[in-house]
Design an enzyme around this catalytic site. Structure first.
Site, PDB file in Angstrom:
ATOM      1  CG  ASN A 211      -0.178  -0.139   2.498  1.00 13.96           C
ATOM      2  OD1 ASN A 211       0.608   0.729   2.838  1.00 13.96           O
ATOM      3  ND2 ASN A 211      -0.373  -1.237   3.213  1.00 13.96           N
ATOM      4  CG  ASP A 280      -6.386  -5.534   6.356  1.00 15.25           C
ATOM      5  OD1 ASP A 280      -5.786  -5.515   7.453  1.00 15.25           O
ATOM      6  OD2 ASP A 280      -7.098  -4.597   5.965  1.00 15.25           O
ATOM      7  CB  ILE A 308       0.072  -6.826  14.348  1.00 21.22           C
ATOM      8  CG1 ILE A 308       0.507  -7.612  13.111  1.00 21.22           C
ATOM      9  CG2 ILE A 308       1.213  -6.710  15.351  1.00 21.22           C
ATOM     10  CD1 ILE A 308       1.580  -6.938  12.286  1.00 21.22           C
ATOM     11  CG  PHE A 324      -2.466   5.596  13.395  1.00 21.41           C
ATOM     12  CD1 PHE A 324      -1.810   5.430  14.596  1.00 21.41           C
ATOM     13  CD2 PHE A 324      -2.399   6.818  12.748  1.00 21.41           C
ATOM     14  CE1 PHE A 324      -1.088   6.470  15.160  1.00 21.41           C
ATOM     15  CE2 PHE A 324      -1.678   7.869  13.296  1.00 21.41           C
ATOM     16  CZ  PHE A 324      -1.016   7.693  14.501  1.00 21.41           C
TER      17      PHE A 324
HETATM   18  N1  CTP Z   1      -3.419  -3.389  12.103  1.00 20.77           N
HETATM   19  C1  CTP Z   1      -2.652  -4.429  12.552  1.00 20.77           C
HETATM   20  N2  CTP Z   1      -2.628  -5.613  11.873  1.00 20.77           N
HETATM   21  C2  CTP Z   1      -3.373  -5.784  10.766  1.00 20.77           C
HETATM   22  C3  CTP Z   1      -4.177  -4.718  10.310  1.00 20.77           C
HETATM   23  C4  CTP Z   1      -4.180  -3.538  10.991  1.00 20.77           C
HETATM   24  O1  CTP Z   1      -1.968  -4.280  13.556  1.00 20.77           O
HETATM   25  N3  CTP Z   1      -3.333  -6.934  10.134  1.00 20.77           N
HETATM   26  C5  CTP Z   1      -3.446  -2.145  12.883  1.00 20.77           C
HETATM   27  C6  CTP Z   1      -2.919  -0.934  12.155  1.00 20.77           C
HETATM   28  O2  CTP Z   1      -1.554  -0.719  12.456  1.00 20.77           O
HETATM   29  C7  CTP Z   1      -3.777   0.193  12.710  1.00 20.77           C
HETATM   30  C8  CTP Z   1      -5.081  -0.468  13.031  1.00 20.77           C
HETATM   31  O3  CTP Z   1      -4.789  -1.850  13.143  1.00 20.77           O
HETATM   32  O4  CTP Z   1      -3.246   0.703  13.913  1.00 20.77           O
HETATM   33  C9  CTP Z   1      -6.178  -0.230  12.035  1.00 20.77           C
HETATM   34  O5  CTP Z   1      -5.846  -0.752  10.816  1.00 20.77           O
HETATM   35  P1  CTP Z   1      -6.830  -0.684   9.553  1.00 20.77           P
HETATM   36  O6  CTP Z   1      -6.221  -1.438   8.435  1.00 20.77           O
HETATM   37  O7  CTP Z   1      -7.168   0.724   9.286  1.00 20.77           O
HETATM   38  O8  CTP Z   1      -8.083  -1.364  10.077  1.00 20.77           O
HETATM   39  P2  CTP Z   1      -8.538  -2.811   9.929  1.00 20.77           P
HETATM   40  O9  CTP Z   1      -8.712  -3.333  11.292  1.00 20.77           O
HETATM   41  O10 CTP Z   1      -7.613  -3.586   9.073  1.00 20.77           O
HETATM   42  O11 CTP Z   1      -9.936  -2.621   9.234  1.00 20.77           O
HETATM   43  P3  CTP Z   1     -10.283  -2.139   7.736  1.00 20.77           P
HETATM   44  O12 CTP Z   1      -9.128  -2.482   6.849  1.00 20.77           O
HETATM   45  O13 CTP Z   1     -11.490  -2.897   7.450  1.00 20.77           O
HETATM   46  O14 CTP Z   1     -10.521  -0.670   7.829  1.00 20.77           O
END
Ligand code: CTP
Length: 421
Positions: A211, A280, A308, A324
């Site tokens: 990304n 993700d 994580i 975040f």
């Molecule tokens: N995060 C994480 N591990 C993942 C995905 C996200 O630790 N596999 C953490 C990111 O570092 C951030 C927070 O979760 O602090 C939110 O991530 P985001 O991708 O915006 O949210 P998601 O939970 O993945 O939901 P969505 O993609 O549906 O918005």
């Protein structure tokens, strides 16, 4: 170090064998720059004489709730108003119980009750079994919920011959924790773990899914946390940014790698700030050889990556976790959902994509704006350089952390629980 210069500490001494240690505490509080007034319970006077505290504090010692002279001069309301902080050290099991019940049947209990928004700290000291008892633990839990700051107890050999938790925390440790109350932006002595940047999920040796995250926000936060006095461990995905001064950095590529490194580092951390844009999904199979093209349609089979942040919070519930939320729509709703779904302590939300363009954009940009959410509160940090924003964010995190601090280890039991009431 005069970490308590001009601070007014109202020291409550209760009936515990550790009461004699409070005499040294008065001396050290004054050395740290504080003005000290002592309130003793009747039990405390069985262990140490008021004269000792009077000599060491240089002030009359307050003993009785209904002492007409004391009431006229400085009664429980005046004493509570006078104090910048009320510290009960040692706090006996009986006193903790009375405090929990909100009693006002002696001067110290009444002062604590009248304290209003004055921070109240207790340093328990008692026999290990009394400390471990369900009643004391429940009292301590309730006091923590009400925002009472707990200092200790320490573990070790006790006056009664037992070994375990229940010793009065050292004067040095108490003074340092009190000093934190008056320097809410400070993270000195804390370890802050920061994740930053994107992750790359290999398709084959030359291609990957990723990304647009540049890692700038996370790197600025790491630098700001160093400025605030923390030890900072930064786990970075593939980015082209120099390591900020005094930051301990580990580079990773994939989400799975980041997961393993972060869960390992989280053991030592007090605060985790998860800015990484973790992919993700990852290809179910990363090919060993380069994928050759043909004219047919190609479907990628993707597996979800572990979350994580959620995993860290689940494994280390007492770690203060900040997530975040980068959103293209419904920012507040999605941010709140993440706060609750991941069980974390704060979410910093920002716009990305077309919605962010109006304000200068987030990914790759040097500027950002953040909307912070926590349970029962929110705060908007206006558009600013990522460095400036990071400093503001770290300062808010430090304040929220002090307010909700949770020990990362039960075994020590001597960390701050909570501060303002
Ligand atoms: N995060 C994480 N591990 C993942 C995905 C996200 O630790 N596999 C953490 C990111 O570092 C951030 C927070 O979760 O602090 C939110 O991530 P985001 O991708 O915006 O949210 P998601 O939970 O993945 O939901 P969505 O993609 O549906 O918005």
């Amino acid at each position: 170090m005069q970490v308590l210069t001009n601070k007014r500490v109202l020291l409550g001494v209760t009936g515990s064998i550790a009461a004699y240690k409070a005499a040294d505490l008065v001396r050290r509080l004054r050395e740290a720059g504080a003005e000290v007034r002592v309130v003793m319970t009747r039990g405390a006077t069985e262990f140490v004489t008021p004269m000792t505290f009077q000599a060491l504090s240089g002030k009359p010692v307050h003993l009785h709730l209904l002492d007409t002279e004391a009431e006229a001069g400085m009664g429980h309301i005046e004493l509570a108003r006078w104090a910048d902080v009320i510290l009960v050290a040692p706090a006996s099991a009986d006193f903790l119980a009375r405090l929990t019940q909100g009693r006002a049947d002696d001067l110290l209990a009444a002062v604590c009750l009248a304290g209003g928004r004055t921070p109240l700290a207790v340093a328990p000291a008692m026999n290990a079994q009394m400390w471990a008892s369900a009643a004391t633990q429940e009292n301590v839990r309730l006091l923590g919920q009400r925002g009472v700051l707990r200092l200790g107890p320490d573990e070790g050999e006790q006056a009664c011959g037992e070994v375990g938790a229940g010793r009065l925390l050292s004067a040095e440790a108490m003074i340092l924790q009190l000093a934190q109350l008056f320097a809410p932006g400070s993270l000195s002595g804390r370890t802050v773990l920061v994740s930053a940047g994107p992750t790359r999920e290999a398709i084959d040796p030359v291609r990957y899914l990723s990304n647009h995250s540049s890692g700038k926000m996370g790197f600025s936060i790491a630098a700001a946390a160093v400025e605030a006095g923390a030890r900072v461990v930064l786990v970075a995905g593939p980015v082209v940014l120099p390591t900020p001064d005094r930051v301990e950095r580990t580079d990773v590529i994939s989400a799975m790698e980041m997961h393993d490194v972060i869960l390992n580092q989280a053991k030592e951390a007090d605060i985790f700030i998860s800015t990484a844009a973790v992919a993700d999904y990852r290809p179910a199979l990363a090919l060993d050889e380069k994928l050759k093209k043909d004219d047919s349609r190609l479907k990628l089979d993707l597996l979800p990556n572990p979350d994580i942040l959620a995993a860290v919070k689940q494994q280390f519930p007492r770690l203060f976790c900040v997530g975040f939320a980068a959103e293209t729509q419904h920012l507040a709703d999605y941010a709140q959902q993440k706060l609750h779904k991941k069980g974390i302590d704060m979410v910093a939300a920002n716009w990305v994509g077309p919605a962010a363009k109006a304000t200068g954009g987030a990914f790759g940009s040097d500027e950002n704006a953040l909307h912070l959410f926590w349970c029962g509160g929110e705060l908007e940090l206006e558009q600013a350089s990522k460095d400036k924003l990071a400093r503001q964010l770290v300062s808010v995190i430090a304040q929220r952390y002090v307010l909700h601090e949770r020990p990362d280890s039960d075994s020590e039991g001597n960390k701050v629980i909570n501060i303002k009431r």
